[in-house]
Design an enzyme around this catalytic site. Sequence first.
Site, PDB file in Angstrom:
ATOM      1  N   ASP A 330     -31.184 -31.382 -26.251  1.00  0.00           N
ATOM      2  CA  ASP A 330     -29.958 -32.183 -26.198  1.00  0.00           C
ATOM      3  C   ASP A 330     -29.055 -31.663 -25.067  1.00  0.00           C
ATOM      4  O   ASP A 330     -29.514 -31.091 -24.083  1.00  0.00           O
ATOM      5  CB  ASP A 330     -29.256 -32.148 -27.563  1.00  0.00           C
ATOM      6  CG  ASP A 330     -28.445 -33.401 -27.849  1.00  0.00           C
ATOM      7  OD1 ASP A 330     -27.307 -33.495 -27.357  1.00  0.00           O
ATOM      8  OD2 ASP A 330     -28.951 -34.284 -28.557  1.00  0.00           O
ATOM      9  N   LYS A 440     -32.668 -39.689 -24.921  1.00  0.00           N
ATOM     10  CA  LYS A 440     -31.543 -40.066 -25.772  1.00  0.00           C
ATOM     11  C   LYS A 440     -30.362 -40.373 -24.857  1.00  0.00           C
ATOM     12  O   LYS A 440     -29.802 -39.481 -24.223  1.00  0.00           O
ATOM     13  CB  LYS A 440     -31.193 -38.943 -26.751  1.00  0.00           C
ATOM     14  CG  LYS A 440     -30.010 -39.296 -27.666  1.00  0.00           C
ATOM     15  CD  LYS A 440     -29.822 -38.269 -28.762  1.00  0.00           C
ATOM     16  CE  LYS A 440     -28.691 -38.682 -29.701  1.00  0.00           C
ATOM     17  NZ  LYS A 440     -28.615 -37.835 -30.895  1.00  0.00           N
ATOM     18  N   TRP A 441     -29.979 -41.646 -24.779  1.00  0.00           N
ATOM     19  CA  TRP A 441     -28.918 -42.114 -23.884  1.00  0.00           C
ATOM     20  C   TRP A 441     -27.630 -42.222 -24.691  1.00  0.00           C
ATOM     21  O   TRP A 441     -27.506 -43.047 -25.569  1.00  0.00           O
ATOM     22  CB  TRP A 441     -29.305 -43.471 -23.300  1.00  0.00           C
ATOM     23  CG  TRP A 441     -28.346 -44.030 -22.287  1.00  0.00           C
ATOM     24  CD1 TRP A 441     -27.053 -44.392 -22.497  1.00  0.00           C
ATOM     25  CD2 TRP A 441     -28.632 -44.309 -20.911  1.00  0.00           C
ATOM     26  NE1 TRP A 441     -26.504 -44.878 -21.342  1.00  0.00           N
ATOM     27  CE2 TRP A 441     -27.443 -44.849 -20.344  1.00  0.00           C
ATOM     28  CE3 TRP A 441     -29.756 -44.178 -20.103  1.00  0.00           C
ATOM     29  CZ2 TRP A 441     -27.366 -45.249 -19.013  1.00  0.00           C
ATOM     30  CZ3 TRP A 441     -29.678 -44.577 -18.771  1.00  0.00           C
ATOM     31  CH2 TRP A 441     -28.505 -45.098 -18.235  1.00  0.00           C
ATOM     32  N   ASP A 442     -26.668 -41.367 -24.356  1.00  0.00           N
ATOM     33  CA  ASP A 442     -25.436 -41.269 -25.142  1.00  0.00           C
ATOM     34  C   ASP A 442     -24.260 -41.886 -24.387  1.00  0.00           C
ATOM     35  O   ASP A 442     -24.290 -42.073 -23.164  1.00  0.00           O
ATOM     36  CB  ASP A 442     -25.151 -39.802 -25.462  1.00  0.00           C
ATOM     37  CG  ASP A 442     -24.392 -39.612 -26.766  1.00  0.00           C
ATOM     38  OD1 ASP A 442     -23.795 -40.587 -27.259  1.00  0.00           O
ATOM     39  OD2 ASP A 442     -24.392 -38.480 -27.292  1.00  0.00           O
ATOM     40  N   MET A 443     -23.192 -42.181 -25.131  1.00  0.00           N
ATOM     41  CA  MET A 443     -21.919 -42.670 -24.585  1.00  0.00           C
ATOM     42  C   MET A 443     -20.823 -42.195 -25.529  1.00  0.00           C
ATOM     43  O   MET A 443     -20.626 -42.755 -26.592  1.00  0.00           O
ATOM     44  CB  MET A 443     -21.908 -44.197 -24.499  1.00  0.00           C
ATOM     45  CG  MET A 443     -20.607 -44.785 -23.976  1.00  0.00           C
ATOM     46  SD  MET A 443     -20.513 -46.563 -24.281  1.00  0.00           S
ATOM     47  CE  MET A 443     -19.016 -46.988 -23.393  1.00  0.00           C
ATOM     48  N   ASP A 512     -23.237 -39.798 -36.149  1.00  0.00           N
ATOM     49  CA  ASP A 512     -23.152 -38.348 -36.005  1.00  0.00           C
ATOM     50  C   ASP A 512     -22.997 -37.658 -37.358  1.00  0.00           C
ATOM     51  O   ASP A 512     -23.162 -36.447 -37.464  1.00  0.00           O
ATOM     52  CB  ASP A 512     -21.961 -37.982 -35.118  1.00  0.00           C
ATOM     53  CG  ASP A 512     -22.244 -38.183 -33.638  1.00  0.00           C
ATOM     54  OD1 ASP A 512     -23.415 -38.397 -33.269  1.00  0.00           O
ATOM     55  OD2 ASP A 512     -21.289 -38.127 -32.841  1.00  0.00           O
TER      56      ASP A 512
END
Length: 734
Positions: A330, A440-443, A512
């Site tokens: 991560d 894992k593409w987060d924003m 989360d």
Amino acid sequence: MAVANGSPMSTGSASQLVHLYWGPTLPRDEDYIQHITFPERSSFDYAPLIWPHEYRPWHGRMYQEPSLRVTFSDGTRDVAWKFERAEVAAMKDTHRLTLCFSDPKGLDIKLHYETRDEQDVIARWVEVTNVSQDIVQVTHLSSAVWSLPILPAYRTTTVYGDWGREFQLQRSFLSYGKQVIESRKGHTSHQTNPLFMLDSGNANEESGDVWFGALAWSGNWKIAFERNTHNQLSVSGGLNDFDFVSVLGPREKVASPHFYAGYTNDGFGGASREMHRLAHRIQEEFGTKERPTPVLYNSWEATYFDVNEPDQMKLAEIAADLGVELFVVDDGWFGRRNSDTAGLGDWTVNPEKFPDGLDPLIRHVQGLGMKFGIWVEPEMVNPDSDLYRAHPDWVLHFPDRDRTLARHQAVLDYSNQAVRDHIFGLLDELLSRHSIAFVKWDMNRPLTEPGSATLAPDMQPEVWTRHVEGLYEILGRLHTRHPNVVFESCSGGGGRVDLAMLQFASQFWTSDNTDAYDRLRIQEGFSYAYPASTMRAWVTDSPQFMNHRKVPLVFRFHSAMMGALGIGADISQWTTEEREEAAKRVELYKTIRHLVTDGELYRLLSPTFGTVSGADTGGIGAGYGGGYGVASGDAGAWSAVEYADQKGTEAVVFVLGRGTQYGDPTPVIRPVGLDDNMVYTLEVLDVHTADEQRFYGMWDLAPRSGLAWARMGFRLLLRGDYASAIIRFKAVVE
């Protein structure tokens, strides 16, 4: 013309497109024909106002929620559309109807309808083209208006929430007037989701008329429910008109998102299963359906930003022993990323943490029999980064205004082609140089100051839609260049979950909040529109940061095994007994994974409503907080979810509860997805209870027909806090 579910429309008079019927298919085409006539009561009650319009461009005395608003170069701000023609096309299993309209000032409007064989869902979207020689501004663009039949009452099922509390189900009756659900944050949002179900108040989980829909868009969206005094209800939805404009030059066009909707008389469960089939179909069409969905380990909660090669290798070895199939590093592997204050935007490997790059770790992970994945957040940048120092104008901002930071980061301007090309180049190089199977593409923040240094002043509001289109462009380019790389969509948890993202992502990070008990309600709400295969669910340490309550490891596994199983705990601190316990559940999950990811889902006990969600049982064990084993006022006492194969030969049921009261067993659980005439055995695959002797002592394990199990059901005596069980039904082969 019947489009699907029996949903015809008529052009009426004066080019008013009028909806006639939406419900179960009628036996004859002639049955759909009816003449819409409403007398005009006064100058305030214009008759077409109460027509069930199929689409509502703003003009004249059209005062309902508009579908389309434009501003022409001469200041005219309405649309006087005229029906031109209908176009019909058939492509393999797909059927499309396009209704073409025009405005004499130079506007072409196309309303698209699309259906697929074997699926009772309609896709609708709209294209608007400027055919004049002047500039036209589109200031409101909906995808569709859905008109329901007149019912005595209308009850909505939608979701609400916030960060760590996504997908909370709510039901309420609509009063007269307008009710809106929306996002104005630049992503789909944690606060709600673009999905709805509607009934008269009489539907239950497996029976009753339900109308349902979902919008496929990952930015600002809006869905409006409008009920008038004639008891007519319309649902309109599409791009949010908040701070919206699309400036069209000559021959330029703008398209709305797809809005999917359908009808079923199989209750809320039937509606969900239609939505799940739609989601699977979208993934199959765009090549994002991953099977089998691998058991994942993510190292975030074990290391946070303290990422380095030796520690990651150690975690990988333990994960492999547990049966993990995909190992994911991560945040913290790139740039000068030692906290959330620096490094975002610099997507190169940190040489201090990985002196020889990522390849030694990747080879080690692959040598252990696992695939390798990585975390990125490419829409964001820290001011303390090389990218920001080189290009401070590449972030969203207004001139001469402070730039709002959230989580110490700003939002990159994806309306700028140079920004998109730069980000694509960095990620393309990362995926080309390394054997990475998963991203894992987060924003981790919404948009603020939606201004661009490259857009003209009158085009600045386009930033909202251009950001999403830029996201789709980059993901599409990466998918084309690296078709075997799987993407997971994350936005601080479930902030970007929608049908459009399934074109690019195989799974969503649901929340989360990984507290296993909280997840029961989050996962139930998620299941109303999205299948379990797309719902990534982790087992993490206990106490967990959200509630700091202690939950047994078995319960945590059972909760997470109802989706795409992952582990996110610091497994280096697990005892030998805990690791053995985990490996046993991972192995068990793999034997039932095909049912969870590809079976039909049935909600049997609701942790939200406390209802028996199977067939109508006359109220036994049912009710809002009532029934056997459900304490008054505690609707979330029990959850039971069934996954059954489509042939009816096998099913698995998860039962989880916070605890019994007064020594009662669970409510009666009635499996739904079994074949009435097949005979099934019942097997306990796994159980956690404070009293196993009494648990097994109340069993009657004699084989029964599917109909008998559905009517008579079964009850479990699960004692102690956070008790749970996994039950399997298997057809007897004669």
